[in-house]
Design a protein around this motif. Structure first.
Motif, PDB file in Angstrom:
ATOM      1  N   ARG A  40       1.221  -1.178   0.351  1.00 40.19           N
ATOM      2  CA  ARG A  40       0.270  -0.165  -0.063  1.00 40.19           C
ATOM      3  C   ARG A  40       0.130   1.578  -0.128  1.00 40.19           C
ATOM      4  NH1 ARG A  40      -3.568   0.638   4.641  1.00 40.19           N
ATOM      5  NH2 ARG A  40      -4.775   1.715   3.485  1.00 40.19           N
ATOM      6  N   SER A  41       2.188   1.167   0.743  1.00 36.41           N
ATOM      7  CA  SER A  41       3.106   2.126   0.588  1.00 36.41           C
ATOM      8  C   SER A  41       3.408   2.438  -0.652  1.00 36.41           C
ATOM      9  CB  SER A  41       4.220   2.260   1.601  1.00 36.41           C
ATOM     10  OG  SER A  41       4.967   0.983   0.726  1.00 36.41           O
ATOM     11  N   SER A  42       3.734   1.517  -1.699  1.00 37.75           N
ATOM     12  CA  SER A  42       3.692   1.860  -3.218  1.00 37.75           C
ATOM     13  C   SER A  42       2.861   2.679  -3.862  1.00 37.75           C
ATOM     14  CB  SER A  42       4.250   1.077  -3.840  1.00 37.75           C
ATOM     15  OG  SER A  42       5.392  -0.247  -3.011  1.00 37.75           O
ATOM     16  N   ALA A  43       1.367   2.351  -3.651  1.00 33.78           N
ATOM     17  CA  ALA A  43       0.056   3.197  -3.840  1.00 33.78           C
ATOM     18  C   ALA A  43      -0.227   4.616  -3.160  1.00 33.78           C
ATOM     19  CB  ALA A  43      -0.889   2.396  -3.860  1.00 33.78           C
ATOM     20  N   HIS A  44       0.664   4.616  -2.055  1.00 32.43           N
ATOM     21  CA  HIS A  44       0.431   5.853  -1.575  1.00 32.43           C
ATOM     22  C   HIS A  44       1.554   6.957  -1.727  1.00 32.43           C
ATOM     23  CE1 HIS A  44       1.226   9.136   1.696  1.00 32.43           C
ATOM     24  NE2 HIS A  44       0.345   8.337   2.062  1.00 32.43           N
ATOM     25  N   TYR A  45       2.714   6.703  -2.157  1.00 28.25           N
ATOM     26  CA  TYR A  45       4.137   7.200  -2.291  1.00 28.25           C
ATOM     27  C   TYR A  45       3.379   7.806  -4.161  1.00 28.25           C
ATOM     28  CZ  TYR A  45       7.915   8.480  -5.185  1.00 28.25           C
ATOM     29  OH  TYR A  45       8.907   8.827  -5.748  1.00 28.25           O
ATOM     30  N   LEU A  46       2.472   6.512  -4.850  1.00 29.27           N
ATOM     31  CA  LEU A  46       2.114   6.926  -6.319  1.00 29.27           C
ATOM     32  C   LEU A  46       0.874   8.172  -6.776  1.00 29.27           C
ATOM     33  CD1 LEU A  46       2.517   3.524  -8.378  1.00 29.27           C
ATOM     34  CD2 LEU A  46       4.195   5.499  -8.431  1.00 29.27           C
ATOM     35  N   VAL A  47       0.223   8.130  -5.196  1.00 30.18           N
ATOM     36  CA  VAL A  47      -0.924   9.491  -5.349  1.00 30.18           C
ATOM     37  C   VAL A  47       0.363  10.658  -4.762  1.00 30.18           C
ATOM     38  CG1 VAL A  47      -3.196   9.780  -4.557  1.00 30.18           C
ATOM     39  CG2 VAL A  47      -2.730   7.357  -4.878  1.00 30.18           C
ATOM     40  N   ALA A  48       0.527  10.325  -3.676  1.00 32.10           N
ATOM     41  CA  ALA A  48       0.938  12.056  -3.112  1.00 32.10           C
ATOM     42  C   ALA A  48       2.079  12.525  -3.990  1.00 32.10           C
ATOM     43  CB  ALA A  48       1.955  11.575  -1.920  1.00 32.10           C
ATOM     44  N   PHE A  49       2.364  11.804  -5.092  1.00 31.76           N
ATOM     45  CA  PHE A  49       2.964  11.658  -5.786  1.00 31.76           C
ATOM     46  C   PHE A  49       2.527  12.657  -7.484  1.00 31.76           C
ATOM     47  CE2 PHE A  49       5.045  12.811 -10.247  1.00 31.76           C
ATOM     48  CZ  PHE A  49       6.457  13.289  -9.889  1.00 31.76           C
ATOM     49  N   LEU A  50       1.879  12.482  -7.661  1.00 29.01           N
ATOM     50  CA  LEU A  50       0.334  12.833  -8.775  1.00 29.01           C
ATOM     51  C   LEU A  50       0.158  13.506  -7.590  1.00 29.01           C
ATOM     52  CD1 LEU A  50      -0.659   9.397 -10.105  1.00 29.01           C
ATOM     53  CD2 LEU A  50       0.293  11.540 -11.471  1.00 29.01           C
ATOM     54  N   ILE A  51      -0.311  14.228  -6.119  1.00 28.79           N
ATOM     55  CA  ILE A  51      -1.124  15.227  -5.867  1.00 28.79           C
ATOM     56  C   ILE A  51      -0.274  16.621  -6.047  1.00 28.79           C
ATOM     57  CG2 ILE A  51      -1.995  15.764  -3.351  1.00 28.79           C
ATOM     58  CD1 ILE A  51      -2.873  13.614  -2.731  1.00 28.79           C
ATOM     59  N   GLU A  52       0.925  16.122  -5.581  1.00 28.39           N
ATOM     60  CA  GLU A  52       2.020  17.133  -5.773  1.00 28.39           C
ATOM     61  C   GLU A  52       2.788  18.402  -6.855  1.00 28.39           C
ATOM     62  OE1 GLU A  52       5.489  19.161  -4.048  1.00 28.39           O
ATOM     63  OE2 GLU A  52       3.833  18.167  -2.710  1.00 28.39           O
ATOM     64  N   ALA A  53       2.601  16.928  -7.704  1.00 24.96           N
ATOM     65  CA  ALA A  53       2.361  17.258  -9.392  1.00 24.96           C
ATOM     66  C   ALA A  53       1.560  18.281  -9.943  1.00 24.96           C
ATOM     67  CB  ALA A  53       2.963  16.294  -9.756  1.00 24.96           C
ATOM     68  N   GLY A  54       0.443  18.144  -9.151  1.00 23.00           N
ATOM     69  CA  GLY A  54      -0.597  19.169  -9.203  1.00 23.00           C
ATOM     70  C   GLY A  54      -1.661  17.812 -10.139  1.00 23.00           C
ATOM     71  N   ARG A  55      -1.679  16.659 -10.195  1.00 23.13           N
ATOM     72  CA  ARG A  55      -1.832  16.027 -10.938  1.00 23.13           C
ATOM     73  C   ARG A  55      -3.351  15.579 -10.874  1.00 23.13           C
ATOM     74  NH1 ARG A  55      -0.951  16.224 -16.293  1.00 23.13           N
ATOM     75  NH2 ARG A  55      -2.628  15.612 -16.879  1.00 23.13           N
ATOM     76  N   LEU A  56      -3.864  15.805  -9.306  1.00 22.96           N
ATOM     77  CA  LEU A  56      -4.659  15.314  -8.453  1.00 22.96           C
ATOM     78  C   LEU A  56      -4.833  16.169  -7.511  1.00 22.96           C
ATOM     79  CD1 LEU A  56      -3.932  10.806  -7.890  1.00 22.96           C
ATOM     80  CD2 LEU A  56      -6.211  12.805  -9.210  1.00 22.96           C
ATOM     81  N   ARG A  57      -5.898  16.362  -7.163  1.00 18.05           N
ATOM     82  CA  ARG A  57      -6.243  17.558  -5.937  1.00 18.05           C
ATOM     83  C   ARG A  57      -7.229  16.518  -4.618  1.00 18.05           C
ATOM     84  NH1 ARG A  57      -9.327  21.246  -7.750  1.00 18.05           N
ATOM     85  NH2 ARG A  57      -7.627  22.327  -9.144  1.00 18.05           N
ATOM     86  N   LYS A  58      -6.900  16.788  -3.267  1.00 15.80           N
ATOM     87  CA  LYS A  58      -6.892  15.477  -1.941  1.00 15.80           C
ATOM     88  C   LYS A  58      -8.522  16.252  -2.109  1.00 15.80           C
ATOM     89  CE  LYS A  58      -5.969  14.048   1.072  1.00 15.80           C
ATOM     90  NZ  LYS A  58      -5.167  12.523   1.151  1.00 15.80           N
ATOM     91  N   VAL A  59      -9.519  16.068  -2.014  1.00  8.28           N
ATOM     92  CA  VAL A  59     -11.069  17.108  -1.245  1.00  8.28           C
ATOM     93  C   VAL A  59     -11.415  16.275  -0.212  1.00  8.28           C
ATOM     94  CG1 VAL A  59     -13.402  17.145  -2.681  1.00  8.28           C
ATOM     95  CG2 VAL A  59     -11.324  17.160  -4.030  1.00  8.28           C
ATOM     96  N   GLY A  60     -11.636  17.261   0.882  1.00  9.93           N
ATOM     97  CA  GLY A  60     -11.915  16.238   1.915  1.00  9.93           C
ATOM     98  C   GLY A  60     -10.907  15.450   2.441  1.00  9.93           C
ATOM     99  N   THR A  61     -11.443  13.925   3.102  1.00 10.41           N
ATOM    100  CA  THR A  61     -10.238  13.674   4.122  1.00 10.41           C
ATOM    101  C   THR A  61     -10.036  11.993   2.882  1.00 10.41           C
ATOM    102  OG1 THR A  61     -12.086  12.285   5.034  1.00 10.41           O
ATOM    103  CG2 THR A  61     -11.081  13.621   6.382  1.00 10.41           C
ATOM    104  N   ARG A  62     -10.690  11.758   2.181  1.00  9.32           N
ATOM    105  CA  ARG A  62     -10.251  10.713   1.358  1.00  9.32           C
ATOM    106  C   ARG A  62     -10.373  10.353  -0.022  1.00  9.32           C
ATOM    107  NH1 ARG A  62     -11.505   6.779  -1.493  1.00  9.32           N
ATOM    108  NH2 ARG A  62     -12.211   4.281  -0.891  1.00  9.32           N
ATOM    109  N   GLU A  63     -11.231  12.011  -0.460  1.00  9.97           N
ATOM    110  CA  GLU A  63     -11.669  11.827  -2.254  1.00  9.97           C
ATOM    111  C   GLU A  63     -10.279  12.357  -2.879  1.00  9.97           C
ATOM    112  OE1 GLU A  63     -14.099   9.816  -3.618  1.00  9.97           O
ATOM    113  OE2 GLU A  63     -14.563   9.188  -1.740  1.00  9.97           O
TER     114      GLU A  63
END
Length: 116
Positions: A40-63
């Motif tokens: 799961r840490s690999s998935a978390h790292y990939l998602v965190a990078f996409l958020i940092e890169a501006g490709r995804l945005r966190k909405v609330g705590t989980r979305e």
């Protein structure tokens, strides 16, 4: 997609597909299962990078929310046109140049002569 690895692109495509299908944001376990990741840490790292890169945005705590809609849409349209004869149109070439970072030509608006 520039600036992301193949694996990051796969994660983004999976999340985007789920969201566009009207589903909720996939969990890290679902991302792992879909991509064959072992932790799961690999998935978390990939998602965190996409958020940092501006490709995804966190909405609330989980979305998550996709970012960059208009440019991504333009890229998809241009990709579809590149498979047809439409890729030779001047407007298509200018749009491709815009996405590559080249400046767009300026246009001057000439008022209608009958306008007051």
């Amino acid at each position: 997609m520039s600036g992301v690895t193949r694996r990051q692109e796969q994660v983004l495509d999976f999340i985007a597909g789920e969201l566009r299908a009207g589903k909720r944001t996939p969990t890290y376990d679902e991302i792992c299962a879909h991509l064959g990741l072992k932790s799961r840490s690999s998935a978390h790292y990939l998602v965190a990078f996409l958020i940092e890169a501006g490709r995804l945005r966190k909405v609330g705590t989980r979305e998550l929310q996709l970012v960059g809609g208009a440019e991504d849409h333009l890229r998809a349209v241009l990709e579809a046109l590149s498979r047809t004869s439409g890729s030779s149109l001047p407007a298509v070439r200018r749009a491709q140049e815009f996405l590559e970072g080249r400046p767009m030509p300026t246009f001057h608006v000439i008022p209608y002569a009958g306008a007051a």
